[in-house]
Design an enzyme around this catalytic site. Sequence first.
Site, PDB file in Angstrom:
ATOM      1  N   GLU A  65     -16.269  84.342 -74.397  1.00 59.60           N
ATOM      2  CA  GLU A  65     -17.073  83.736 -73.331  1.00 59.60           C
ATOM      3  C   GLU A  65     -18.226  84.635 -72.913  1.00 59.60           C
ATOM      4  OE1 GLU A  65     -16.563  81.936 -68.792  1.00 59.60           O
ATOM      5  OE2 GLU A  65     -14.834  82.738 -69.866  1.00 59.60           O
ATOM      6  N   HIS A  76     -32.150  81.825 -70.440  1.00 60.34           N
ATOM      7  CA  HIS A  76     -32.516  81.405 -69.088  1.00 60.34           C
ATOM      8  C   HIS A  76     -33.437  82.425 -68.422  1.00 60.34           C
ATOM      9  CE1 HIS A  76     -29.634  77.934 -68.170  1.00 60.34           C
ATOM     10  NE2 HIS A  76     -29.531  78.184 -69.471  1.00 60.34           N
ATOM     11  N   SER A  95     -35.338  89.425 -64.758  1.00 62.69           N
ATOM     12  CA  SER A  95     -35.345  88.998 -63.352  1.00 62.69           C
ATOM     13  C   SER A  95     -34.090  88.202 -62.999  1.00 62.69           C
ATOM     14  CB  SER A  95     -36.598  88.167 -63.052  1.00 62.69           C
ATOM     15  OG  SER A  95     -36.572  86.922 -63.747  1.00 62.69           O
ATOM     16  N   HIS A 200     -26.010  76.912 -79.569  1.00 68.85           N
ATOM     17  CA  HIS A 200     -24.911  76.057 -79.112  1.00 68.85           C
ATOM     18  C   HIS A 200     -23.716  76.092 -80.058  1.00 68.85           C
ATOM     19  CE1 HIS A 200     -27.490  73.410 -76.198  1.00 68.85           C
ATOM     20  NE2 HIS A 200     -27.443  74.697 -75.873  1.00 68.85           N
ATOM     21  N   THR A 201     -23.876  76.685 -81.231  1.00 72.57           N
ATOM     22  CA  THR A 201     -22.738  76.796 -82.135  1.00 72.57           C
ATOM     23  C   THR A 201     -21.662  77.736 -81.589  1.00 72.57           C
ATOM     24  OG1 THR A 201     -22.072  77.269 -84.410  1.00 72.57           O
ATOM     25  CG2 THR A 201     -23.754  78.685 -83.493  1.00 72.57           C
ATOM     26  N   ASP A 218     -18.948  72.535 -80.309  1.00 73.94           N
ATOM     27  CA  ASP A 218     -18.503  72.183 -81.654  1.00 73.94           C
ATOM     28  C   ASP A 218     -17.098  72.706 -81.869  1.00 73.94           C
ATOM     29  OD1 ASP A 218     -18.545  74.841 -82.572  1.00 73.94           O
ATOM     30  OD2 ASP A 218     -20.321  74.598 -83.812  1.00 73.94           O
ATOM     31  N   THR A 220     -15.983  74.871 -84.016  1.00 77.45           N
ATOM     32  CA  THR A 220     -15.859  76.236 -84.546  1.00 77.45           C
ATOM     33  C   THR A 220     -16.621  77.195 -83.643  1.00 77.45           C
ATOM     34  OG1 THR A 220     -17.771  75.885 -86.002  1.00 77.45           O
ATOM     35  CG2 THR A 220     -15.581  75.460 -86.924  1.00 77.45           C
ATOM     36  N   ASP A 225     -22.089  79.101 -87.087  1.00 77.65           N
ATOM     37  CA  ASP A 225     -22.331  78.285 -88.273  1.00 77.65           C
ATOM     38  C   ASP A 225     -23.087  77.029 -87.858  1.00 77.65           C
ATOM     39  OD1 ASP A 225     -20.469  76.571 -87.076  1.00 77.65           O
ATOM     40  OD2 ASP A 225     -18.820  77.304 -88.311  1.00 77.65           O
TER      41      ASP A 225
END
Length: 359
Positions: A65, A76, A95, A200-201, A218, A220, A225
């Site tokens: 995580e 961000h 910042s 996002h993988t 996803d 995995t 990947d």
Amino acid sequence: MAFGYLAALAAIALTASQSAYAATTSARRVTCATGQVTTNAACCALFPVVDFIQENLFDGGECGEEAHSALRLSFHDAIGFSLHGGNRGGGADGSILAFSDIETAFHANGGIDDITARQLPVFQALNLTAGDFVHLAAAIGTANCPGAPQLEFQFGRPPPLAPAPDLTIPEPTDSVTKILERFADAGFSPKEAVALLASHTIAAADVVDPTIPGTPFDSTVGTFDSQVFLEVLLKGKLFPGNGSQPGEVLSPLAGEMRLQSDFVISQDSRTACFWQEMINNQQFMMSQFKAAMAKLQVLGQDTRKLIDCSDVVPVPKPFTQAIKYPASFSKKDVQIACNSLPFPNLATVAGPAPTVAPV
């Protein structure tokens, strides 16, 4: 969190920097006092810093995580920048960490408070600017994920002067046009925007549906990947949590979240073919992501004043397998939006349809 050896760490970093010597090769390689090799003596002080961050932020090198959250934090932080707006923002200046009490209140930064709280004591124990810490931590965390490229790291950002402006971070409820316009305002093409979504993988959603924090995008999530590019295209069947929430659409797999923004970008004529081109194309995806991240992580910075210390970033383990359809899925379940490229031939995992576990 153990910071008892901070004084020793500082001494090692200072000694490494002072004792580095240049090899007499044409490549101008430098061997640090700690034994590592780099292209610039100024980078020697970063090797013990990398070890410290690994131990105290990433549990010794996990793709968990904190790793995916560190990568999200760098995006961000950096995207709060405009080439044209009145308040241009400082870009990749840290910042979001230095002014976390302000920026974590932005709606698009929902869930960011967890990683800023986790990073702050580690940052405060090191002699780095907020910008260098945020973007070095992102590179280290990403390197813990098999299949990721070794991201670049430029050293020497000045401290941030002010919080980033609000409303500069794309949200999952935004239209494709609005998302691409925001990326263009920061200097990115539609292809570069898609390339950045390769993140996002290894990512998960915490606040889109607050009843199911840590829901992956996803199946995995621990591997960098191209599975996410495939699974976003599969026909949706269910919502993983408390029904439909703003910013999500039906997911193909139990326990998996599909962001509305990912899906509409995968279907839009401006981005659909580049999205499809990522599928089972590991080296291509890695190179595109690395290039887009290199650009992102110096937004708003004077690169003439930065030192390339990319070789302090750990080298990720490779991912060389072909991705597959999740069990019970095949090409008939794909919502193909690009007709100018052949869709890749993929095998299917044996067994019943899986339930994706939270991270």
